[in-house]
Design an enzyme around this catalytic site. Structure first.
Site, PDB file in Angstrom:
ATOM      1  CB  SER A 135       8.340   2.643   7.204  1.00 34.47           C
ATOM      2  OG  SER A 135       8.673   1.814   8.295  1.00 34.47           O
ATOM      3  CG  ASN A 136       5.721   3.474   3.014  1.00 38.22           C
ATOM      4  OD1 ASN A 136       6.619   3.668   2.224  1.00 38.22           O
ATOM      5  ND2 ASN A 136       5.365   2.266   3.426  1.00 38.22           N
ATOM      6  CE  LYS A 174       4.412  -3.242   6.630  1.00 38.28           C
ATOM      7  NZ  LYS A 174       4.322  -1.798   6.421  1.00 38.28           N
ATOM      8  CB  SER A 193       8.840  -4.997   6.112  1.00 42.34           C
ATOM      9  OG  SER A 193       7.552  -4.475   6.285  1.00 42.34           O
ATOM     10  N   GLY A 209       4.729  -7.256   4.159  1.00 41.55           N
ATOM     11  CA  GLY A 209       5.071  -5.860   4.400  1.00 41.55           C
ATOM     12  C   GLY A 209       5.475  -5.118   3.150  1.00 41.55           C
TER      13      GLY A 209
END
Lengths: 298, 298, 298, 298
Positions: free
Chosen positions: B45-46, B164, B166, B189
């Site tokens: 996502s980053n 993961k 988040s 996450g």
């Protein structure tokens, strides 16, 4: 210039063995051509557009344009997450002859999709698009809502001609109609609030249920325009259950099962979507029993 | 078999003039290689993965794998909306040498993403993947949550090695750790609940803030593993503000601005994302003032 | 001064034929007195406080205080929608001897409950209260959340000694613990995140599940304080299912049915709440089978 | 039997120095009596009913009934959290002469307010009420929504005559009108969707904005009934901004400030509500500038 009005079907994408089934789609197009539909939307939410690759999207759009009455508009859904990809797909679809594009808000970075970011996105797409742009607000799927001030600002762009609002937020729809000029068209995004939207000034809608009940959806509009409000409202009320079945309740799988029941090719959904369960199909059949797909009467 | 543990940075994708900036990325990779990071996640996502085309995704993954220590794992985010596209990207990334893939839930058809549909999706991807699969639950961006029973069922698949999470839902994280076998790894996450997750049995995390404070994030884990709970918690508390700045508060634009301030190349975000405002940059600078990027001490 | 620590049960209110059943309640109080509970909370969410009239609230509180060990604290939930009513009930409960009050945020005018409005509310209540005030954050029922900056500001008030946070938002709990002084106590508001909260610095909790498993809840705390983390976590994991059954899953009806099964008087819920269905009672019995209410062992 | 139709104002409760200001209220009642309002609602959301004690509620209701035209109906909001308290208040208000009661859903135990629980609640209240019952659906404040099947089932009860729907969910409003008999009245719960509701078959509304613009609200209805749709819609559009100012945007504080500006006594809100800020008051004045409170013209 292209004017957004009438009833559009956001058509389902026909699949067979995981691939686009062009012959079955052609058969559907022939049927839709004989209905009262004003035009078609390809690559919409009901068209499983996020499950199609970029190549498939363009090829599908070209096919629909070629195989549907050239007198009736075809609109393509070209919203992608990035501004660049949206512009690229918009240009590709314009090249294959669509009359306008329907551009969804980006969705993944919800927290960053401020009015300012969305304004930048749509202005840039509208600047670059060879064909008119229609805004597409679909918060139930995107988690992003287009506010009245944002839509009002965007409506000033000469290449942005209208909005498909699927929020069902009637106060927002009223606000948009109150704040924008009459040449900016508002389209209902679902058959469940078509009549209410018409009463406020919408010029039509692009409705999942119009895949299976195109004439009945059009009849609501026709009766409304003729001032036959009670009759229009009566069809609106009757259509609510079928509309829910092919949207909120069972989604695209419900729509495709309904198409199979109503004389169209529905066929598979693409994974990860799943076919409708047998029990739900029985329930769906009961809901659709009252409708004759060939009926133009009210 | 590959074991998911330690602190990973879900790396930002370097852009310049709208294109991937490979030289700047190489420089970042060299810096991260010297830190305590256990490995990297590309296409997270980053990493603005939804803003990259398929070709860019594979080329970027290959570049990161080639230019980062071969002794440290690289994981690629390969979740797409369709099962087919996810499998295709998974295979492409496996071919260029990633150690595992991180597969996000589909997001657009939220209403249809039942546990059953998600189970079908992940089973099929895991069957087809040449490398181990890590589940990726990110409800804030996707609007879809993976339930404890779903994760527990998927954890039995031999090629699904961890998750993961988040969500930040600590009850759900506890539930997953309670119900799954010890060889199924749970990863925090976000840097905001790393310590709490470790206390419950997580083996590490993949954290946006690890792009800029890799050693400090690793120090939390190291101190925790050494039984130095008070010290570990103290760093966890101190890191909360910086973590929020590069995630919930300012998103990827905040992360990239922070990277520029901390000696990495941050650079542009891709549109429709927008650069951080100057006022926010000042605020961010104050938040980061207390941190020395080269510090390995607690 | 009163210090908030240990495991509290937010006790269910015993009803019979629609009225408070004092004899049955006395019997429960005798049982709880023999457990490891640090104290009791009366008029909490599990006490159906919103279903009690003001007179009943005070009488019930007086009864509990009189019939429970004078060496153990009793806390009363006194939050009402208006500041005035909250102060009045707070004073009435203080007069009958409670050690502290637990004050819920107002809930109906959610849109107006800004940090500033909530700050005004709690400051005024704390100024007027003859006994220490504990903040009560319960967003699932109220739709209002107390932010970290708000709680931090309120923690400076000399008569505000802590918070019961039922949000389960572990990042928020960490933020509160990071920002407030050590003499401000944080209490977990549910048995599902007790252990994680303790790891971050909470001093205990007030837990629905402590109505039926008081010793086991206390054991988690005791083991944690003794540094027996693995054992503490093991009980935390085991307790998750029972905890869910008496909170999120089946609410107060689930709690009361569980009390009946575990040797307490559960009895009726007050309308409009409804008794647990027979099928759910069977399911509940299976969930509780593993627990011996008299067991103090881990 | 009492028939629900026309425009009602859910009147603000006048306060001075924290107490109900009866003389100021009398003055407001005299003004409202001269307007086109069909009737009044006392103890509604805009009446700060949750901030009133039970005694105040009954006394206030009696005062309004005595001091308002006996030819026009007064309706009291009597919903409480418990079924018993709701019935008690309903009877007390009936005794002082209200024509009907408006019963809000319970709100605190949201998770337990299934259709079945709500059905039990309303059936029992309707059985016990000496006067007709109107359902009150206000999900924004309660977090509870009344579904179409629930409302349809309740509409069969001979003592349940209609619903005030403040959800603004136009599909739900359409569904209720489609499924219920014509003698079951649907009322818009906000001035923002009055016109759309009328088009679907609503018989009127009880609207916060009718406290300050009663004639204009009535004019929308009158024009609609006369088939003057374009004119009706024009007022609907113009009224949106003022409506938002006294509801979603600034709540009761906005309404009271607006009343002060429009010739009514607005005065204080009760704590924990807070007065409108000076800057917002200036903004509000601009919004109201276009409206003449004494105007009956369109």
């Amino acid at each position: 210039m292209f004017k957004l009005a009438g009833i559009y079907a956001p058509i389902a994408t026909a699949f067979k063995d995981g691939e686009i089934a062009y012959e079955e789609l052609r058969s559907n197009l022939e049927k839709w051509e004989k209905t009262s539909l004003a035009g078609l939307v390809v690559l919409g939410s009901n068209g499983e557009f996020v499950l199609l690759d970029e190549d498939e999207k363009v090829k599908l759009t070209a096919f629909v344009r070629e195989n549907f009455s050239s007198e009736k508009p075809v609109i393509a859904g070209t919203g992608c997450e990035s501004t660049g990809a949206t512009i690229r797909l918009t240009k590709s679809c314009a090249e294959v002859g669509v009359d306008a594009v329907l551009v969804l808000t980006p969705t993944y970075y919800k927290g960053s999709m401020t009015d300012e970011a969305l304004n930048g996105f749509f202005q840039e797409v509208a600047d670059a698009s060879p064909v008119p742009v229609i805004l597409y607000n679909m918060p139930r799927n995107t988690g992003v809502n287009m506010s009245v001030p944002l839509v009002t600002a965007l409506s000033k762009h000469p290449n942005i001609i209208g909005i498909k609002d699927s929020s069902g937020n009637i106060v927002q729809i009223a606000g948009i109609l109150a704040e924008t000029d009459p040449d900016f068209s508002v389209f209902a995004g679902s058959g469940s609030f078509l009549y209410a939207s018409l009463c406020l000034g919408a010029t039509g809608g692009t409705l999942a249920v119009a895949n299976i009940l195109p004439n009945q959806c059009h009849r609501i509009l026709e009766l409304y325009n003729a001032g036959e409000y009670t009759k229009a409202k009566e069809i609106q009320f009757r259509i609510l259950e079928a509309n829910a079945a092919v949207t909120a309740k069972w989604g695209v799988a419900g729509l495709k099962a309904a198409m199979d029941m109503m004389g169209y090719y529905g066929g598979e959904v693409r994974k990860p979507l799943q076919e409708l369960l047998e029990d739900n199909k029985k329930e769906l059949k009961l809901i659709l029993k009252q409708w004759d797909p060939n009926d133009k009467k009210d």
